[in-house]
Design a protein around this motif. Structure first.
Motif, PDB file in Angstrom:
ATOM      1  N   PRO A   1      28.225  25.480  33.690  1.00 52.36           N
ATOM      2  CA  PRO A   1      27.551  24.682  32.646  1.00 52.36           C
ATOM      3  C   PRO A   1      26.913  25.584  31.589  1.00 52.36           C
ATOM      4  CG  PRO A   1      26.147  24.829  34.568  1.00 52.36           C
ATOM      5  CD  PRO A   1      27.406  25.576  34.918  1.00 52.36           C
ATOM      6  N   GLN A   2      27.025  25.164  30.346  1.00 51.55           N
ATOM      7  CA  GLN A   2      26.381  25.857  29.242  1.00 51.55           C
ATOM      8  C   GLN A   2      25.248  24.968  28.706  1.00 51.55           C
ATOM      9  OE1 GLN A   2      27.140  28.971  27.847  1.00 51.55           O
ATOM     10  NE2 GLN A   2      28.468  29.256  29.657  1.00 51.55           N
ATOM     11  N   PRO A   3      24.199  25.547  28.152  1.00 49.29           N
ATOM     12  CA  PRO A   3      23.100  24.703  27.625  1.00 49.29           C
ATOM     13  C   PRO A   3      23.568  23.932  26.388  1.00 49.29           C
ATOM     14  CG  PRO A   3      22.787  27.005  27.023  1.00 49.29           C
ATOM     15  CD  PRO A   3      23.923  26.980  28.005  1.00 49.29           C
ATOM     16  N   LEU A   4      22.947  22.784  26.158  1.00 50.68           N
ATOM     17  CA  LEU A   4      23.253  22.007  24.976  1.00 50.68           C
ATOM     18  C   LEU A   4      22.901  22.805  23.715  1.00 50.68           C
ATOM     19  CD1 LEU A   4      21.931  18.451  25.918  1.00 50.68           C
ATOM     20  CD2 LEU A   4      24.311  19.090  25.460  1.00 50.68           C
ATOM     21  N   PRO A   5      23.759  22.770  22.717  1.00 48.72           N
ATOM     22  CA  PRO A   5      23.432  23.484  21.466  1.00 48.72           C
ATOM     23  C   PRO A   5      22.247  22.832  20.759  1.00 48.72           C
ATOM     24  CG  PRO A   5      25.391  22.142  21.155  1.00 48.72           C
ATOM     25  CD  PRO A   5      25.055  22.083  22.621  1.00 48.72           C
ATOM     26  N   GLU A   6      21.441  23.619  20.103  1.00 46.92           N
ATOM     27  CA  GLU A   6      20.255  23.100  19.397  1.00 46.92           C
ATOM     28  C   GLU A   6      20.469  23.217  17.891  1.00 46.92           C
ATOM     29  OE1 GLU A   6      16.787  25.026  20.750  1.00 46.92           O
ATOM     30  OE2 GLU A   6      17.008  24.359  22.821  1.00 46.92           O
TER      31      GLU A   6
END
Length: 418
Positions: free
Chosen positions: A413-418
């Motif tokens: 999993p990758q973090p949600l882009p901001e």
């Protein structure tokens, strides 16, 4: 699936048409298409109502189909597709086993198209389009900007013709062949004529000439054009042909499949290559010698158009056939000399043979045609080959031309882009 048990004395297990279709993942009609193409053998049992098939033969065909759908070819991992249309080997190529250059020398484009589609010759056949289809296609093409290229026009014409055919989703062989015999002349008729006085009848090459050149057509030039159409009708799984087969695998109708091919054809490394060779020839004729023109191309790091072909280590047989015919046209002599100069000059750097794009460029330059004329010839010619491949693909398992992607991006999993 319920298997038929072999009877005493019969070592092979027989399958019904329904069971065979289920095992192959196709319709019953497609099973008989396999039989007609020699990929399956059938037998009608005494007292039986239908044909039966050897289970081992059916299972072998199913395994081959599965290998193809996964992209496995056993030859370096490249996609390989079984086809009975075109074979290329040893600097020659064949349509259904017959030398393609000999076919083009003897038969018209329409006759070769029929051979490619059906394996039968229909001497004297010409393709005609209904007025309604032509009118719809012409209106659509006439609405395009003046700078629209020939492939733009042909693609729009194909889409417009599709809208005029409510039965376009019928993918049976007879229906697709009927579409092909109408679509090709519709594409030609939809192109704006260069000559004010022209006749939309007779062999397709005669009708196409009026869309390419403002000069009156002589017999020798028409023969070159018709031969070029026949030579270019198919060339195995070129990029555009693969696109057509992918579309046909998804059961797109014939118009949409042809449109897919036209979209790929427009690339400079495919159908538009003859236009680059055309402009190169004009530069050489303007300079009077090839040396400074080739030097500029090499200095710019550009590939010399019209030379070499990855499938022919030696001479391109299509170029050889066209050059021989062009020798009989007095007006082609300057362009022929320029082409020879290009080959000889480039050979000092890299020995390459002329390919069909250079031969086609000699024809278009010497006939007073625009640089896009070769692309038009290529697209019209190849439409027949695309139809042949679409027909072949309609007989295969649906959606088999669906490779799997090899994901090389960040692992989830990758973090949600901001």
């Amino acid at each position: 699936m319920r298997d038929q048990e072999p009877a005493p004395g019969h070592p092979e297990r027989r399958l019904s048409t329904k069971e065979t279709a289920e095992l192959l993942g196709v319709k019953p009609d497609t099973v008989y298409a396999y039989v007609s193409r020699g990929q399956l053998s059938s037998r009608r049992e005494p007292g039986g109502r239908g044909s039966t098939f050897d289970a081992k033969e059916v299972e072998a065909l199913a395994r081959r189909n599965r290998r193809e759908s996964s992209g496995s070819s056993g030859s370096g991992g490249e996609l390989s597709v079984r086809t009975r249309i075109t074979l290329i080997e040893k600097d020659r190529y064949y349509f259904r086993g017959v030398d393609a250059t000999e076919l083009a020398a003897r038969y018209s484009y329409e006759e070769i198209a029929e051979w490619l589609w059906t394996g039968e010759l229909h001497p004297g056949i010409t393709f005609t389009a209904p007025k309604a289809a032509v009118a719809v296609a012409r209106r659509a093409v006439d609405a395009l900007p003046e700078h629209a290229g020939p492939t733009d026009r042909l693609r729009v014409a194909a889409i417009a013709a599709a809208t005029a055919d409510p039965l376009r989703f019928d993918l049976s062989e007879d229906a697709v062949l009927g579409t092909a015999r109408i679509l090709i002349p519709t594409l030609v008729a939809a192109l704006p004529p260069v000559r004010r006085t022209h006749r939309d009848e007779g062999p397709l090459a005669h009708r196409l000439w009026a869309r390419l050149s403002g000069r009156p057509a002589d017999d020798a030039s028409l023969r070159v054009l018709d031969t070029a159409l026949g030579l270019l009708v198919d060339h195995d799984l070129a990029a555009s042909t693969l696109a057509v087969r992918v579309a046909a695998s998804a059961r797109a109708h014939a118009y949409a499949a042809v449109s897919s091919g036209l979209g790929v054809l427009e690339g400079p490394l495919h159908g538009a290559a003859s236009g680059l060779a055309h402009r190169l020839l004009l530069d050489v004729l303007d300079q009077g010698t090839a040396a400074p023109v080739i030097a500029d191309e090499l200095r710019s790091g550009r590939r010399i158009p019209g030379l070499g072909h990855r499938l022919y280590p030696g001479e391109d047989p299509r170029a050889r056939a066209l050059f021989a015919l062009l020798e009989d046209i007095p007006g082609a002599a300057p362009a022929l000399a320029a082409a020879r100069d290009i080959v000889a000059t480039t050979a000092r750097h890299t020995p390459l043979h002329a390919n069909v794009d250079l031969a086609l460029a000699v024809f278009t330059v010497s006939s007073g045609m625009p640089s896009t004329a070769g692309e038009t010839v290529f697209a019209v010619a190849r439409t027949a080959g695309w139809i042949a491949h679409a027909l072949e693909e309609y007989g295969e398992r649906p959606l088999r031309m669906r490779p799997s992607g090899h994901y090389v991006g960040p692992r989830p999993p990758q973090p949600l882009p901001e």
